[in-house]
Design an enzyme around this catalytic site. Structure first.
Site, PDB file in Angstrom:
ATOM      1  N   HIS A 147       0.778  -1.222   0.075  1.00  0.00           N
ATOM      2  CA  HIS A 147      -0.036  -0.051   0.099  1.00  0.00           C
ATOM      3  C   HIS A 147       0.739   1.194  -0.059  1.00  0.00           C
ATOM      4  O   HIS A 147       0.498   2.208   0.528  1.00  0.00           O
ATOM      5  CB  HIS A 147      -0.955  -0.035   1.193  1.00  0.00           C
ATOM      6  CG  HIS A 147      -1.898  -1.018   1.190  1.00  0.00           C
ATOM      7  ND1 HIS A 147      -1.924  -2.368   1.332  1.00  0.00           N
ATOM      8  CD2 HIS A 147      -3.446  -0.837   1.054  1.00  0.00           C
ATOM      9  CE1 HIS A 147      -2.835  -3.109   1.298  1.00  0.00           C
ATOM     10  NE2 HIS A 147      -3.906  -2.182   1.045  1.00  0.00           N
ATOM     11  N   ASP A 195       0.838  -0.611  -7.607  1.00  0.00           N
ATOM     12  CA  ASP A 195       0.236  -1.109  -6.005  1.00  0.00           C
ATOM     13  C   ASP A 195      -0.785  -1.955  -6.023  1.00  0.00           C
ATOM     14  O   ASP A 195      -1.747  -1.844  -7.018  1.00  0.00           O
ATOM     15  CB  ASP A 195      -0.052   0.111  -5.407  1.00  0.00           C
ATOM     16  CG  ASP A 195      -0.198   0.195  -3.875  1.00  0.00           C
ATOM     17  OD1 ASP A 195      -1.221  -0.414  -3.636  1.00  0.00           O
ATOM     18  OD2 ASP A 195       0.449   0.622  -3.206  1.00  0.00           O
ATOM     19  N   GLY A 196      -0.980  -2.855  -5.165  1.00  0.00           N
ATOM     20  CA  GLY A 196      -2.225  -3.717  -5.094  1.00  0.00           C
ATOM     21  C   GLY A 196      -3.374  -3.055  -4.987  1.00  0.00           C
ATOM     22  O   GLY A 196      -4.495  -3.479  -5.163  1.00  0.00           O
ATOM     23  N   HIS A 197      -3.493  -1.868  -4.303  1.00  0.00           N
ATOM     24  CA  HIS A 197      -4.543  -1.051  -4.222  1.00  0.00           C
ATOM     25  C   HIS A 197      -4.652   0.292  -4.714  1.00  0.00           C
ATOM     26  O   HIS A 197      -3.759   0.991  -4.396  1.00  0.00           O
ATOM     27  CB  HIS A 197      -4.738  -0.636  -2.823  1.00  0.00           C
ATOM     28  CG  HIS A 197      -6.128  -0.589  -2.184  1.00  0.00           C
ATOM     29  ND1 HIS A 197      -6.859   0.548  -2.992  1.00  0.00           N
ATOM     30  CD2 HIS A 197      -6.888  -0.731  -1.087  1.00  0.00           C
ATOM     31  CE1 HIS A 197      -8.126   0.736  -2.479  1.00  0.00           C
ATOM     32  NE2 HIS A 197      -8.111  -0.073  -1.101  1.00  0.00           N
ATOM     33  N   HIS A 257     -11.853  -7.032  -5.570  1.00  0.00           N
ATOM     34  CA  HIS A 257     -12.044  -6.092  -4.525  1.00  0.00           C
ATOM     35  C   HIS A 257     -12.579  -4.861  -5.070  1.00  0.00           C
ATOM     36  O   HIS A 257     -12.171  -4.244  -5.749  1.00  0.00           O
ATOM     37  CB  HIS A 257     -10.742  -5.833  -4.107  1.00  0.00           C
ATOM     38  CG  HIS A 257     -10.594  -5.203  -2.738  1.00  0.00           C
ATOM     39  ND1 HIS A 257     -10.815  -3.912  -2.514  1.00  0.00           N
ATOM     40  CD2 HIS A 257     -10.491  -5.691  -1.563  1.00  0.00           C
ATOM     41  CE1 HIS A 257     -10.808  -3.532  -1.219  1.00  0.00           C
ATOM     42  NE2 HIS A 257     -10.468  -4.596  -0.593  1.00  0.00           N
ATOM     43  N   GLU A 309     -13.699  -9.300  -0.242  1.00  0.00           N
ATOM     44  CA  GLU A 309     -14.367  -8.171  -0.461  1.00  0.00           C
ATOM     45  C   GLU A 309     -14.919  -7.734  -1.842  1.00  0.00           C
ATOM     46  O   GLU A 309     -14.446  -6.674  -2.255  1.00  0.00           O
ATOM     47  CB  GLU A 309     -13.630  -6.964   0.151  1.00  0.00           C
ATOM     48  CG  GLU A 309     -12.977  -7.308   1.705  1.00  0.00           C
ATOM     49  CD  GLU A 309     -12.154  -6.166   2.426  1.00  0.00           C
ATOM     50  OE1 GLU A 309     -12.589  -5.826   3.448  1.00  0.00           O
ATOM     51  OE2 GLU A 309     -10.972  -5.787   2.031  1.00  0.00           O
ATOM     52  N   GLU A 325     -19.161  -2.490   1.111  1.00  0.00           N
ATOM     53  CA  GLU A 325     -18.358  -1.721   2.050  1.00  0.00           C
ATOM     54  C   GLU A 325     -18.674  -0.071   1.923  1.00  0.00           C
ATOM     55  O   GLU A 325     -18.727   0.269   0.634  1.00  0.00           O
ATOM     56  CB  GLU A 325     -16.948  -1.985   1.588  1.00  0.00           C
ATOM     57  CG  GLU A 325     -16.040  -1.245   2.667  1.00  0.00           C
ATOM     58  CD  GLU A 325     -14.430  -1.512   2.438  1.00  0.00           C
ATOM     59  OE1 GLU A 325     -14.158  -2.567   1.661  1.00  0.00           O
ATOM     60  OE2 GLU A 325     -13.705  -0.727   2.973  1.00  0.00           O
ATOM     61  N   CYS A 327     -16.609   2.107   1.877  1.00  0.00           N
ATOM     62  CA  CYS A 327     -15.586   2.789   0.870  1.00  0.00           C
ATOM     63  C   CYS A 327     -16.031   2.576  -0.514  1.00  0.00           C
ATOM     64  O   CYS A 327     -15.740   3.089  -1.355  1.00  0.00           O
ATOM     65  CB  CYS A 327     -14.145   2.145   1.283  1.00  0.00           C
ATOM     66  SG  CYS A 327     -13.288   2.989   2.825  1.00  0.00           S
ATOM     67  N   CYS A 403     -10.462   2.048   7.208  1.00  0.00           N
ATOM     68  CA  CYS A 403     -10.464   2.996   5.928  1.00  0.00           C
ATOM     69  C   CYS A 403     -11.727   3.832   5.740  1.00  0.00           C
ATOM     70  O   CYS A 403     -11.838   4.773   5.523  1.00  0.00           O
ATOM     71  CB  CYS A 403     -10.333   2.101   4.956  1.00  0.00           C
ATOM     72  SG  CYS A 403     -11.429   0.575   5.015  1.00  0.00           S
ATOM     73  N   CYS A 404     -12.993   3.181   6.527  1.00  0.00           N
ATOM     74  CA  CYS A 404     -14.208   3.726   6.094  1.00  0.00           C
ATOM     75  C   CYS A 404     -14.403   5.143   6.909  1.00  0.00           C
ATOM     76  O   CYS A 404     -14.986   6.101   6.382  1.00  0.00           O
ATOM     77  CB  CYS A 404     -15.239   2.741   6.668  1.00  0.00           C
ATOM     78  SG  CYS A 404     -15.358   1.240   5.334  1.00  0.00           S
TER      79      CYS A 404
END
Lengths: 620, 620
Positions: A147, A195-197, A257, A309, A325, A327, A403-404
């Site tokens: 991340h 980046d994975g996210h 995701h 997710e 989610e 987010c 995160c949310c």
């Protein structure tokens, strides 16, 4: 150095698209002054943002940055993406300051900004957890999970918000130094990795919009184009989760995701807009349309699976195990907003409204300081919470993976920026709130009790061209007494505008391919999806069937759930239950005595005692 | 030293309950000689078990044990529970030898046993992965995740099977040394801890049954009683997943990880039986009944959630996202078998049959060497596999977490042991297979083509008292022409017995509380649940509605799927689909032309090309 917000010249918009069909109207030019959203913004500013800073202190996120800045001794605490929550909080604080200047909040931002700046390495790298745990040699060693770009992206977004709303350039300087480091490090002839996210894509485009530096847009485009070419797979991971199975411009759906997928799509939309890449924009249209018609809950919730997710397969939309989610709803709003600005198609504003009033807003309590990570459309009575994120716990003040909450804070604080745009020789009103919109030298005063009432009265200081979004659900809407077409923007040129959106309750059913809610109906009114909570019922919600022919009455209750319009209809409990093995040739039916069924807006559920809840009710 | 199986005196049963109402008839005394199961056992013995050893070699499990035995140099490979797959394979090989002695298989077992014995530490400890990765100091440091007792349990089960079927005591010596080490290490005045994954409980009771050593039963009881008192929580974990939220005797349902839950329950049943603990047995009855009436799929599949591989809430049984792990069906069979022996209640044998023919058998391909980890009741066309365990991949030869394949092998090899028991002055026949059962000096020859045909002919060498299970679905069954009650055991005393079980197709619906299959029906015939696969249909399975009034015809097809009885009825595709947003006031209905709908046994699905599959079909 304190700067008056009014002196800030850059657009105070979360996504200052420069080349789309429409230009956003930023905070300050668009202001929510009352009605449905104003008290929510006040609670966000007065309660959620201050308590969020306390939570970040307690959880260790702030301490990580202090340690990386050389203040004190210790080890990094918490998940590898811990910095990102601080940056989302800083972004929220910046928008809040832009909305409602407050010296204490400015002071808090500046103190925190100084820590962030001190934590940054000389070459621009910044990630306190990686620095503390792995040192300089540990950078980018497992970008698929680390991340590092995700945290960088949120830092950049915070910095852009800060300069736009406070005029302070301190965090922007950090962001520029970090972005320059990324530009120097990643690319075809440099480090080839992603980046994975996602989120860095959106952030770099916004930094380009703020600074005009082309290499930021270039790197954002590179990160978008790099996906789907096997990078994640080379690291030994299944690529679907990471939105890396197919190139963005070849994908026809969203998968994996859900937050990652919609953040990437929103960033790709930014790239498409700023580079004029119509092929990429068309691909994103296809993906959004496919998501909206096959992978979106009636609440606008995104993500059908707890496992990974993830978005699931087409029409896989279980109400009880919906992940949805908070987010993901926020990322969905960001994507829809960019598509709307790029294309001017009303369906994106309709989608944004659905996500905003339902899937997003359900994620925060009425008092503003308790949250849902996961937003199901059904909770059974006696459901057992076996996971920290389980909605059966009720709303929670914070999460291990937090995160949310700060994502909600930044969204509520910047909501003014999602109301209106200008272009095509007019001002577009996308969301109806009591407030003011100034654009093109015109000021519109907007009075409405929406979403409780469908009347919207707009007064301009001179006759103005205004495009009014007529939601697709608003068949029979009128503007100044004349019928207008639902699902489009209605152009009107006047100084006094009277928009009437019909607020009839809608009893809706799902396409039969949505297997999980077969034989059920849901209630909607205006932009709101309704839910039946145990607290309001005579009968057991797990066991309640709606009489679909029964009338539905709507009445406003100022004393309930901070004031909601309640829907009341009739139902019947099931009393034919068998004991033992539940699959037999004889099917039990709903045969109990008729009872009242009371529905409240979905967003307001779980603000009293926790109990059974259903959005979809079987038909008796 | 080779021992003829016939010379082995201990009961060759997987669960040699000594104090239940009924005593099991072990392998050798009960023999499957033909019909439905015999070719499956042949494929298990000739293909699956030999190829399983190759898979264990390739995956590194065997190498781990060799390294721990001091043969060669290297690091442990694979998951921390890698040894357990070797032990399950050894157990399968032992039962297979007991069923069908084979010198090559005996040689393989002995070679492997020698490696296991050499890997054991002097004090009896044995876990190759822990030994190699963490050394002696690393023992039991994180028992919640380390599976050290889990591996020990499977070793003990293999050792008991080996001595019962081959007479070899080498692995039993290892097991005794390991069990003595556990007795010396764990308990009130010693280490107070439990393994995160039960199985040691069943294993220690079986070792007690084999050796008569009371401390093994005592430790099994201690491990059962230790759960639900906060041990897992003290290690910082949410206890539900680990079956550690409540004491076993207080729990009223199954919850958390489904395999862990049913393994624990089966072990607790063993403890209850051997200690005469009726309170504990009653608690297990309540839990089984609750599982069976609210948390079991029509296939007997257990575990509704991918997340945490868990049982969900009551009536949470989604067909598409069913986890229904093959190992959970196996654990369910083991639990049901113990409850049956303890209580003599036919419902447990019915449950065992349902799990065996459906939820379990679906886990292995017709050729015996490809497996499902996860057994859903619906797969959509074009479902995207985003996980190594995804059924959308089709069956696979092995898994990174390879618990299921050797578990299937040991179950098929020991299946003879689940057919019959003796007690109450009679022989009980629980499962109907072509074969022989010897008990109490009587030999029963059983001829049947079950489950395709409901006729079972039993010939005894002298008039004998036999209790015949009449399945609850078999309304109208007769024994020697006289009606018998379904859902009970029918006692008959004769030398020639003619049992007739009606094989009418059943169209079943779910209790309305099973939300996920509302408005749907499923087809059953005898013990088999049926599935509709795309390969057999004219219409799109995702979109197919059954005409519930249509007749269902059954016909046997020897050439299809190794010979199955096919069900054919009529349906209608849905053609009223909307494009775009799928939740609207008008609901589309199934209005296409009538088509044939062909159903095959669920266990046989996914043996041709992968495509859409449904057990539950909506009613037109």
């Amino acid at each position: 150095m304190s700067t008056s917000p009014d002196a800030v010249t850059s657009s105070r918009s979360p996504a200052a698209a420069s080349k789309g069909r429409w230009q956003p109207v930023g905070l300050g030019q668009a202001r929510i002054t009352g009605g449905f959203w104003a008290p929510r913004q006040v609670r966000n500013g007065e309660s959620a943002i201050p308590s969020g800073q306390d939570q970040l202190e307690t959880a260790g996120n702030l301490q990580n940055l202090r340690l990386a800045a050389g203040i004190g001794d210790g080890e990094a605490i918490g998940p590898v993406f811990a910095d990102s929550d601080v940056y989302k909080w800083l972004e929220a604080a910046a928008w809040e300051y832009g909305r409602n200047p407050n010296e204490d909040l400015l002071k808090r931002q500046r103190e925190l900004t100084a820590v962030v700046a001190a934590a940054q390495r000389e070459d621009g790298y910044l990630d306190s957890v990686v620095q503390l745990r792995y040192g300089d040699e540990g950078r980018y060693q497992q970008l698929v999970w680390s991340h590092e770009h995700y945290c960088a992206g949120h830092l950049i977004q915070a910095a852009v918000a800060q300069v736009r709303c406070t005029g302070d350039r301190e965090l922007l300087d950090v962001a520029i130094k970090l972005a320059d480091h990324l530009v120097a490090t990643f690319g075809d002839d440099k480090t080839v990795d992603v980046d994975g996210h996602p989120v860095i894509e959106m952030a770099l485009v916004e930094l380009y919009r703020e600074t005009g530096t082309p290499s930021y847009l270039g790197l954002a485009k590179w990160f978008v184009e790099a996906r789907g070419h096997g990078i994640i797979k080379e690291h030994g991971h299944e690529p679907t989760y990471f939105s890396d199975r197919l190139p963005v411009r070849e994908a026809t759906t969203v998968e994996g995701h859900s937050v990652r997928a919609v953040y990437l799509a929103a960033g790709a939309a930014d790239v498409a807009i700023e580079t004029g890449d119509t092929e990429l924009l068309d691909a994103l249209k296809r993906q959004f349309d496919h998501m909206w018609s096959t992978k979106t809950y009636i609440t606008g919730g995104l993500g059908a699976r707890w496992e990974g997710e993830a978005f699931g397969d087409e029409y896989e939309l279980p109400p009880d195990r919906a992940y949805a989610e908070t987010c993901a709803a926020i990322g969905g709003i960001q994507w829809a907003w960019r598509m709307l600005l790029a294309t001017g198609e009303a369906s994106y504003a309709d989608a944004l409204e659905r996500m905003l009033y339902n899937g997003f807003l359900a994620g925060v309590s009425l008092n503003g300081t308790e949250y849902f990570y996961v937003n199901p459309l059904q909770l059974r009575g006696g459901a057992h919470p076996d996971n920290g994120r389980s909605p059966a716990h009720g709303r929670r003040g914070w999460f291990d993976c937090a995160c949310c909450p700060p994502n909600i804070m930044r969204t509520l604080a910047s909501l003014d920026g999602y109301l209106a745009s200008s272009g095509d020789g007019a001002i577009q009103l996308h969301q109806y709130v009591a407030g003011v919109v100034r654009a093109g030298g015109v000021e519109l005063q907007i009075q409405t009790n929406y979403p409780w009432d469908g009347a919207v009265r707009i007064t301009a200081d001179e006759p103005a061209a205004v495009d009014l979004r007529i939601p697709a659900w608003a068949e029979g809407a009128t503007v100044n007494g004349k019928p207008v077409e639902a699902g489009t923007y209605a152009r009107v040129e006047a100084a006094e505008i009277d928009l009437q959106l019909p607020m009839a309750t809608r009893v809706v059913a799902a396409d039969p391919r949505v297997d999980a809610v077969r034989g059920c109906v849901a209630l909607e009114r205006g932009p709101l999806v309704y839910a039946v909570e145990q607290a309001d019922q005579q009968a057991n919600v797990d066991d309640l069937h709606l009489l679909p022919e029964a009338a539905v009455a709507a009445s406003h209750d100022d004393g309930l759930l901070d004031g909601v319009t309640v829907l009341t209809t009739r139902g019947r409990p099931g009393t034919g239950h068998r004991e033992g093995w539940p699959f037999t040739p004889s099917s039990a039916d709903a045969t109990g005595d008729e009872v009242d069924v009371v529905a409240v807006p979905y967003y307001a559920w779980a603000n009293r005692e926790m109990g059974a809840m259903r959005v979809w009710l079987p038909r008796a």
